[in-house]
Write a protein that holds these residues in place. Structure first.
Motif, short mmCIF file in Angstrom:
data_model
loop_
_atom_site.label_atom_id
_atom_site.label_comp_id
_atom_site.label_asym_id
_atom_site.label_seq_id
_atom_site.Cartn_x
_atom_site.Cartn_y
_atom_site.Cartn_z
N ALA A 266 0.84 -1.21 0.00
CA ALA A 266 0.00 0.00 0.00
C ALA A 266 0.87 1.25 0.00
O ALA A 266 0.82 2.06 0.92
CB ALA A 266 -0.94 -0.03 1.20
N ARG B 232 -1.02 6.15 6.53
CA ARG B 232 -1.82 7.35 6.38
C ARG B 232 -1.75 8.18 7.65
O ARG B 232 -2.15 9.34 7.65
CB ARG B 232 -3.27 6.97 6.07
N ALA C 126 -8.75 0.32 -2.89
CA ALA C 126 -8.38 0.08 -1.49
C ALA C 126 -6.98 0.60 -1.18
O ALA C 126 -6.64 0.86 -0.02
CB ALA C 126 -8.45 -1.41 -1.17
N GLY C 127 -6.17 0.78 -2.20
CA GLY C 127 -4.79 1.21 -2.01
C GLY C 127 -4.59 2.72 -2.08
O GLY C 127 -3.48 3.22 -1.88
N MET D 196 -1.00 5.19 -0.13
CA MET D 196 -2.05 5.51 0.84
C MET D 196 -2.08 6.99 1.18
O MET D 196 -2.97 7.45 1.88
CB MET D 196 -1.82 4.72 2.14
N TYR E 146 -5.81 6.01 -0.36
CA TYR E 146 -6.53 6.52 0.82
C TYR E 146 -7.58 5.50 1.30
O TYR E 146 -8.62 5.89 1.83
CB TYR E 146 -7.24 7.86 0.52
N GLY E 147 -7.32 4.22 1.09
CA GLY E 147 -8.31 3.20 1.44
C GLY E 147 -7.85 2.37 2.62
O GLY E 147 -7.11 2.83 3.50
N MET E 148 -8.28 1.12 2.67
CA MET E 148 -8.05 0.28 3.84
C MET E 148 -6.79 -0.57 3.75
O MET E 148 -6.40 -1.21 4.74
CB MET E 148 -9.26 -0.64 4.03
N ALA E 149 -6.13 -0.63 2.60
CA ALA E 149 -5.02 -1.59 2.43
C ALA E 149 -3.88 -1.32 3.41
O ALA E 149 -3.35 -2.24 4.02
CB ALA E 149 -4.51 -1.54 0.98
N GLY E 150 -3.49 -0.05 3.55
CA GLY E 150 -2.34 0.27 4.40
C GLY E 150 -2.58 -0.04 5.86
O GLY E 150 -1.75 -0.68 6.53
N ILE E 151 -3.72 0.40 6.37
CA ILE E 151 -4.00 0.19 7.79
C ILE E 151 -4.15 -1.30 8.09
O ILE E 151 -3.75 -1.78 9.16
CB ILE E 151 -5.25 1.01 8.21
#
Lengths: 229, 229
Positions: free
Chosen positions: A108, A225, B67-68, A111, B70-75
């Motif tokens: 990711a 992020r 998802a990559g 992000m 500003y989405g959920m992938a990083g968190i």
């Protein structure tokens, strides 16, 4: 590929595009008329599409990745203007561009805020490209680099590396993805700003250079992020 | 939505995500177990997914757009690290991010180098956001602005406008797209740097600010790549 892109073939009678990309969708297009052209014939290709549309055909123009990101969408609109037929119905189908596809293979890395830069100097002066890379680096953007090399153009990516090393740590993660999601197994490597130009890079490669916040977590490249765990 | 995203439901037993996004895919998910959470509960949501995966479940975590980006992938990767289970199998499915979707509605504004910036200052200091916008403007990038406004945050987009007016022409085209490609008809407007903040903008809007090269061709916003017609 999006569901919309997979279904559009049912609504057209002709498929146009660069022969390599046509071949990638050949299983989907059945017995439609195919009008294929070679590399670097973008304008001819779009003029042919406009002509076919004016003759009453419904034409799908194939573009790789996302037609709107360094793809065929812009030149097609310019050719519609040139032919005085901007009122022809046009649907631009968005897609998964190389930056997004490469990012998904790396983890990711995108992000947080990022800049997309093409190193192709066919249509953009090199000094503009380098200025953009420097400003993006000063802004601590993650950089997604398209067209990092071609047969006739090998040195730019090394210039980008040197320029970024003045601003970012040599340990900054750099992701290199070749042929992301085009069917074949993509080649994915996570390297560093210091080292990455020693790896194989060609015109089918996307390079993602991390920001100051990007890090390697296990086998993943991640730009957090900023959530506090 | 990509073909891969449409098919992944067949391979999981549980679907997790923000309730609004779950509702968008409900026709696809059949009778899978649903674990939904509210807004701004990203960390809890990912920890729950990790827990379910460790319990042997196969879980799809829904993210809007890509998802990559500003989405959920990083968190999620950070939560895998936190739980010491980075070896769990993970597939990140790339998608059509809001910039690409909005661009396709406007014409072809992202045909040349562009920068993606989120104005959300929940996790990023405002001065960093403004510095990035200024550097991107100096580099003559097209700007794709995510999260231009929220209920508690109205002024940033006006600050961005003022800052860009110092560098770019007031006639610079600005595209405003609300709810791009989410099923409902998107609201698409092409305005100018001078005027655009007078139009309705909210958290579901994506704003694309042209570079010095961007122009309006018929009903389209186009950043030419530089081909000579």
């Amino acid at each position: 590929m999006t569901v919309r892109a997979q279904k559009v073939w049912e609504e057209v009678d002709t498929v146009a595009g660069y022969i390599t990309y046509i071949n990638l969708v050949r299983p989907l297009i059945g017995d439609k008329t195919v009008v294929s052209t070679g590399m670097r014939q973008e304008i001819d290709r779009c003029r042919e599409v406009v002509k076919l549309a004016l003759d009453g055909h419904s034409v799908a123009l194939v573009s790789s990745g996302d037609a709107g990101i360094y793809g065929m969408a812009g030149i097609l609109i310019e050719c519609l203007q040139e032919a005085g037929c901007l009122d022809l119905p046009l649907e631009i189908i968005p897609g998964v561009t190389a930056a997004n596809a490469a990012a998904s293979q790396l983890g990711a890395p995108l992000m947080h805020d990022f800049a997309v830069i093409s190193l192709s100097d066919l249509l953009t002066p090199l000094e503009v490209i380098l200025k953009r890379a420097r400003l993006a680096a000063e802004g601590d953007f993650v950089l997604a680099i398209y067209n990092p090399k071609s047969k006739g153009r090998q040195g730019q990516i090394e210039e980008i590396r040197k320029l970024l090393l003045e601003i970012r740590s040599p340990e900054t993660p750099v992701g290199i993805v070749r042929e992301a999601l085009r069917g074949e197994l993509p080649q994915v490597t996570i390297s560093t700003l210091e080292e990455f130009t020693r790896l194989p890079i060609d015109m089918l490669t996307t390079v993602i250079i991390g920001s100051s916040q990007t890090r390697v977590i296990g086998s993943y490249m991640v730009t957090p992020r900023g959530y506090i765990l």
